[in-house]
Design an enzyme around this catalytic site. Sequence first.
Site, PDB file in Angstrom:
ATOM      1  N   SER A 180       8.659  -4.019  -8.051  1.00 22.97           N
ATOM      2  CA  SER A 180       7.206  -4.712  -8.550  1.00 22.97           C
ATOM      3  C   SER A 180       6.258  -2.911  -8.444  1.00 22.97           C
ATOM      4  CB  SER A 180       6.449  -5.262  -8.020  1.00 22.97           C
ATOM      5  OG  SER A 180       5.922  -5.868  -7.119  1.00 22.97           O
TER       6      SER A 180
ATOM      7  N   HIS B 186       1.042  -6.538  -3.198  1.00 29.80           N
ATOM      8  CA  HIS B 186       0.669  -5.716  -4.912  1.00 29.80           C
ATOM      9  C   HIS B 186      -0.962  -5.356  -4.528  1.00 29.80           C
ATOM     10  CE1 HIS B 186       3.884  -8.763  -5.987  1.00 29.80           C
ATOM     11  NE2 HIS B 186       3.819  -7.241  -6.464  1.00 29.80           N
TER      12      HIS B 186
ATOM     13  N   ASP C 213      -2.414 -10.222  -2.213  1.00 25.15           N
ATOM     14  CA  ASP C 213      -1.550 -10.780  -1.670  1.00 25.15           C
ATOM     15  C   ASP C 213      -0.384  -9.730  -0.651  1.00 25.15           C
ATOM     16  OD1 ASP C 213      -0.189  -8.989  -3.255  1.00 25.15           O
ATOM     17  OD2 ASP C 213       0.905  -9.624  -4.004  1.00 25.15           O
TER      18      ASP C 213
END
Lengths: 217, 217, 217, 217, 217, 217, 217, 217
Positions: free
Chosen positions: C15, C195, C192
């Site tokens: 991601s 990210h 978090d």
Amino acid sequence: MIIQPNSKLLMIGDSITDCGRARPVGDMWPKGALGDGYVGFVAALLDARYPAHNFRVFNMGINGNTVMDLKARWQTDVLDLKPDWLSICIGINDVWLQFARPQMTEKHIRLDVYTRILDELVTETKPMLRGLILMSPYYIEPNRSEPVRAIMDTYGTAVRQIAEKHQAIFVDTQAVFDALLTQTHSSAFAWDRVHSNQAGHMALVRAFLQSVGYEWE
Amino acid sequence: MIIQPNSKLLMIGDSITDCGRARPVGDMWPKGALGDGYVGFVAALLDARYPAHNFRVFNMGINGNTVMDLKARWQTDVLDLKPDWLSICIGINDVWLQFARPQMTEKHIRLDVYTRILDELVTETKPMLRGLILMSPYYIEPNRSEPVRAIMDTYGTAVRQIAEKHQAIFVDTQAVFDALLTQTHSSAFAWDRVHSNQAGHMALVRAFLQSVGYEWE
Amino acid sequence: MIIQPNSKLLMIGDSITDCGRARPVGDMWPKGALGDGYVGFVAALLDARYPAHNFRVFNMGINGNTVMDLKARWQTDVLDLKPDWLSICIGINDVWLQFARPQMTEKHIRLDVYTRILDELVTETKPMLRGLILMSPYYIEPNRSEPVRAIMDTYGTAVRQIAEKHQAIFVDTQAVFDALLTQTHSSAFAWDRVHSNQAGHMALVRAFLQSVGYEWE
Amino acid sequence: MIIQPNSKLLMIGDSITDCGRARPVGDMWPKGALGDGYVGFVAALLDARYPAHNFRVFNMGINGNTVMDLKARWQTDVLDLKPDWLSICIGINDVWLQFARPQMTEKHIRLDVYTRILDELVTETKPMLRGLILMSPYYIEPNRSEPVRAIMDTYGTAVRQIAEKHQAIFVDTQAVFDALLTQTHSSAFAWDRVHSNQAGHMALVRAFLQSVGYEWE
Amino acid sequence: MIIQPNSKLLMIGDSITDCGRARPVGDMWPKGALGDGYVGFVAALLDARYPAHNFRVFNMGINGNTVMDLKARWQTDVLDLKPDWLSICIGINDVWLQFARPQMTEKHIRLDVYTRILDELVTETKPMLRGLILMSPYYIEPNRSEPVRAIMDTYGTAVRQIAEKHQAIFVDTQAVFDALLTQTHSSAFAWDRVHSNQAGHMALVRAFLQSVGYEWE
Amino acid sequence: MIIQPNSKLLMIGDSITDCGRARPVGDMWPKGALGDGYVGFVAALLDARYPAHNFRVFNMGINGNTVMDLKARWQTDVLDLKPDWLSICIGINDVWLQFARPQMTEKHIRLDVYTRILDELVTETKPMLRGLILMSPYYIEPNRSEPVRAIMDTYGTAVRQIAEKHQAIFVDTQAVFDALLTQTHSSAFAWDRVHSNQAGHMALVRAFLQSVGYEWE
Amino acid sequence: MIIQPNSKLLMIGDSITDCGRARPVGDMWPKGALGDGYVGFVAALLDARYPAHNFRVFNMGINGNTVMDLKARWQTDVLDLKPDWLSICIGINDVWLQFARPQMTEKHIRLDVYTRILDELVTETKPMLRGLILMSPYYIEPNRSEPVRAIMDTYGTAVRQIAEKHQAIFVDTQAVFDALLTQTHSSAFAWDRVHSNQAGHMALVRAFLQSVGYEWE
Amino acid sequence: MIIQPNSKLLMIGDSITDCGRARPVGDMWPKGALGDGYVGFVAALLDARYPAHNFRVFNMGINGNTVMDLKARWQTDVLDLKPDWLSICIGINDVWLQFARPQMTEKHIRLDVYTRILDELVTETKPMLRGLILMSPYYIEPNRSEPVRAIMDTYGTAVRQIAEKHQAIFVDTQAVFDALLTQTHSSAFAWDRVHSNQAGHMALVRAFLQSVGYEWE
């Protein structure tokens, strides 16, 4: 269980409380209006266990709120709704924004201001209530010297002291998560150490309900 | 609590189980994939109470299913996922459609067929499980001579008998709602006497968890 | 700058790399197809500084991937696109899921497996490349004894060793964030610890470009 | 770098500045509120390089604005936000609309009016600022006798002169694109010679940051 | 007017032709299926002037196509529809992508290839048609030494030569826009010198219809 | 062509005019703001033929309007916009609603009222205009004794008489459609005998432009 | 009423029948699956009057269908569903498209073809039915010499003759609308002389139900 | 039929009446504005049977309303619309909320209050009407001792008495459903014993129309 039948229970706070509740008032109708966090679960468990008690639960949480934001909407969002019982869970943003948005200083609520405002709100409201529940802010981090956790603990202590001063019920949410963190990593409960999944909310629910005498091992 | 650490618990059924779970498999990721009914609450409460036990919960409910529909997808939706524990909650549509859609006879599963199919599924699957939980169907109606309730009770009896025959755990969901109905009207829990609100789901959760030794008054 | 004019640079990962890139291939067209993370910024800065070099950048990141997922799509997503340069940034999910989803053991890629698979991919691909860049996984947490950080560091070490073994360029992304963390809290960059916001991505961009000789203080 | 720690930097302009920023104020929260153009990149690079400096960046661009539109919203959109540093990038629509919408004469801001209004805004605001940056308008067209380019250059000269008069920092954006155009065609950067892709924005970012002493080759 | 009553007219090309036509076939039904560009206007004007002639118009343009893309879909998108008349307007992307995406070399159709493919398509198809109309590509830029315009003119010349070789009707779209550009700036017609507004499309329509003998001053 | 360069042409009416124009004012910007009916086509054809004349066209049609509705918004929607030329196309709903909604009598504008109001609007506005165009209402039905057609013709006659009285230009839209209907059925142009397809609008456009001296066979 | 209890009634046709029914089969579940036209009303009135008869109604209409389209889907959409009763209402598009889309000749079903295909479908299907109802096509236009009406009448006659030949029930829908048109204009029922409002559908419902012996003045 | 030609019929109530009607007024235009419940069907059947009578029907139902809510909007929603005929169908929520939301006591309208308010509204409005129709509330439950049904019957009796006192027409909707329930289960008509499907609405329609002399077996 010490909440009297037919009581109105109003629960106010930040995103931990909000969880998608209806606007302008999170009431018992329509379905889902209480959000999908601890407030909705508390209401559901009360109804499931005490179906004849006709509790009325209001969710008045708003994402991102600090205690200063609560003060600004206290008249319309608390006093006008005439609750019998009130729970307050505030302080996470007051602390967190000092670290996450250091340049947005207008949103930083220092400990002395936090303590003073929360005490004022409690002082003003306690006389018209049958019961008051103060929930500490928390940070889902086991290391007490971690900077956010260290500051958050001082706010939690302030909440505990205000609760003692006013003889309110105190729910130590930090202790709830500390117990979980002895057995698992924070990321199993919360992506960001703040917004927990349903398991974390259920742990809050248990602590909340135990604090009002709902017996649950 | 008798569900062993690291167990996979698969819960299958109809709309009472489904509650918006993810497709094709309702797993523990992403958030909300277990739906917002009793399955998600069971998983959350298990994690909150036993955070180190690493339970894996699957929600495989599908709206409108009868036991015949379960049979048709048993291989992919149960066996292939290799659960350690399995719960089955089926039968409401088998009965309800006989009354609500009298002309859709292909969806009416009469008691003998229902009993036979459910027994076959249990017989086939029990050997590979550590634990099996059979939940009765229910109708949130206190009058036992009401036509849907009367028939539903015969299906519930069948589930109880199959549970006894196979030494499975039996959860009497009808008894859960009957207890609530002594104190309040069905419409306080369920618009349609079938799909209950969160309070009704919490009552199911308590019965379910008590059946596996999760202590809860 | 050592990337040759007219080179194709393919960047693959999880991601952190994906960031909303187009499917099935994140190419230079249409606008936004490279996503809004470090890949898009690298491409834009290369074009802004070397407008006549005609770099072709592909973003082939996919959210949630582990090294095992890369292996499964290596033929179509890397080899078939015939890159001249390749960057790989993988490992965060391999570690993080061990803590965040302890019960989803099929997604846990232990260090030995991680090291073996990554080495295989590099061994297979290096001969057909002009340049290879291996980026370490990271955890935006300054406390090296924090459990996720501690394990992540061992994966980062593995990446460094594979880079050395194959004479690939190594980008120490953990060091990039460690430098930032000496001056500010992780929450200022990443909700978090994984990210990051655009600032964190820009820090990655600078390290990436410096590693290929783009001069930037 | 000459922007002082803890400064508020407000960047105002037209669609080049706007780029999808949040309304009513493009602030540092939530993610993406600064848009995906040069403003967001400037903020991200400042944070990545100077993480302890706590810069506050506001994006107040609005698509289609002329200097007359800036004047109309100067109080609420600039003065009320009390910036320490201000950047202005205006003029493209003032010129472009004279060619693209010749019949919408109320939107044509001729050079004398443009110069007078911009000078007034600067005169009024400079005293309360720590720093002021004036960015020229531009047209991504290498042929200086092309009609829009020819007129745009006269507006750029006016901006340079106002900057000199008020001792403001001048960013010659036209020169930025002219350098690119010696090596590639305008269509590689901007479909329409005005709205560039991320590469063009990165070129603006580099010029902007160099103008305030952010060292970047 | 030389298009015979009851003729099928198929118009193929790139985004200039497409303009939002229906998929898979842009036919005369439903409303809007022919798109909102020159094709739809041609069909409407033919119907308005010759209501009894029952023309059938197909729009088979696809955004971004080059002549190579036309070749790949010629069987299904032209031959299978058995047109009586055919118009082709292709080449803008063949040229433009050489400048706008210099690294996407697989999309660059050089003049010799363009000429050969277009000639092949015409050679194959002409025998089965009653009429063939070749429209030149164009660039809405008056400066013939501008790089894109200069190359585009060589493609336009190729189209003219193919038209002459096969005795097809030639529509000089570049001349249409050149006439407009003597009186106004390109930005009044087209943001990007390619995709014109309705006025530009109407100018194309007039040239197209005049080429088939629709009298219009 | 008798409309002077730099003129503002305002076109008002009902759904025939509206055709999806922008609110509150259908202006020349953004794309599509003039709708996709005869107004947009008139503007486009004027620009294509007279690119240096800088016409400004406003579309102020509103679906369902009668002449009474025009009167109610005449100040804001006509006078305040200070047009040089004005076209009015009204009356279809005034008649049609008498048949289609016989019980909605408040929307029925009888011939005497229609004539009086339209005459008042013309009388008030004509002095400030350079040119005025009155378009008759129409019904796309060839049978003059059909009830709607028969009444519509009397309204058309009223418009013609008002045009003659005030020396305005008259566009006989009924005659436009009558010519088409000699060759084809109404359903080829309009599903409902009122709202025509683009071909019908193009026929209106030709009549409109011919009335102001745009030469078109 | 002659439809036997527990019968399956399948109603097929074009847009008059479809009215938004569910795909692939318009069945009695979920709510609205039968569409909001005459089919849904027939089913509702049958259930309201004969609640114990358990009729099963299927709506298999598809917008735009001609009899040729029915033939193409007869196996899956009629025979496979094994109806006891069947109603067919087809022909409007067969006629209307000859006028509305004169160039789409592949959709024009001339009278001889229409008659032959409909007769074949009836011949094939009648033996397996308990009852067959043929509904004529219609055009809501009182003037029998109007071109569409004149042709439609010949198709209606064909349906009547096929009904007589096969001893099927015939519903003269044209007569239904003719009766209404003696008292009101077509536009009060149908914008386009085909698709009527709920009042027109109710008139069809009454005729349909009367034809099967549902007594209704 | 006793409703006079050209009458305005206003129908007010709760969700049974509302059924998705348009806001602020459910009028005869556009299509669907009267909702898809009994109101729309009544209007359609009246128009189908008496096409020349020009009835005007208004649907002014609002979901969830009690008689107290009707009172609050009586001026704007009834009196201002000047109906000739008025129907009122209210009371289901007045009763149902006492059982379904026992804690929302502000929404519980006890029998005496219900009777008084309804009588006041009737007393105030009757003199200006040509006809008044009072419809009883209902509960689709055959067991008269079921708690909601038992109370609902007392409200129905109150409506009957008010109708008699004021010589209004009384429609006994409970009797309508009681007749259906002798032959089928409530779930065949209404999921929740309140909101029926189209069949239930058609039964209401028949009773309503019979009460005003529309002959229907």
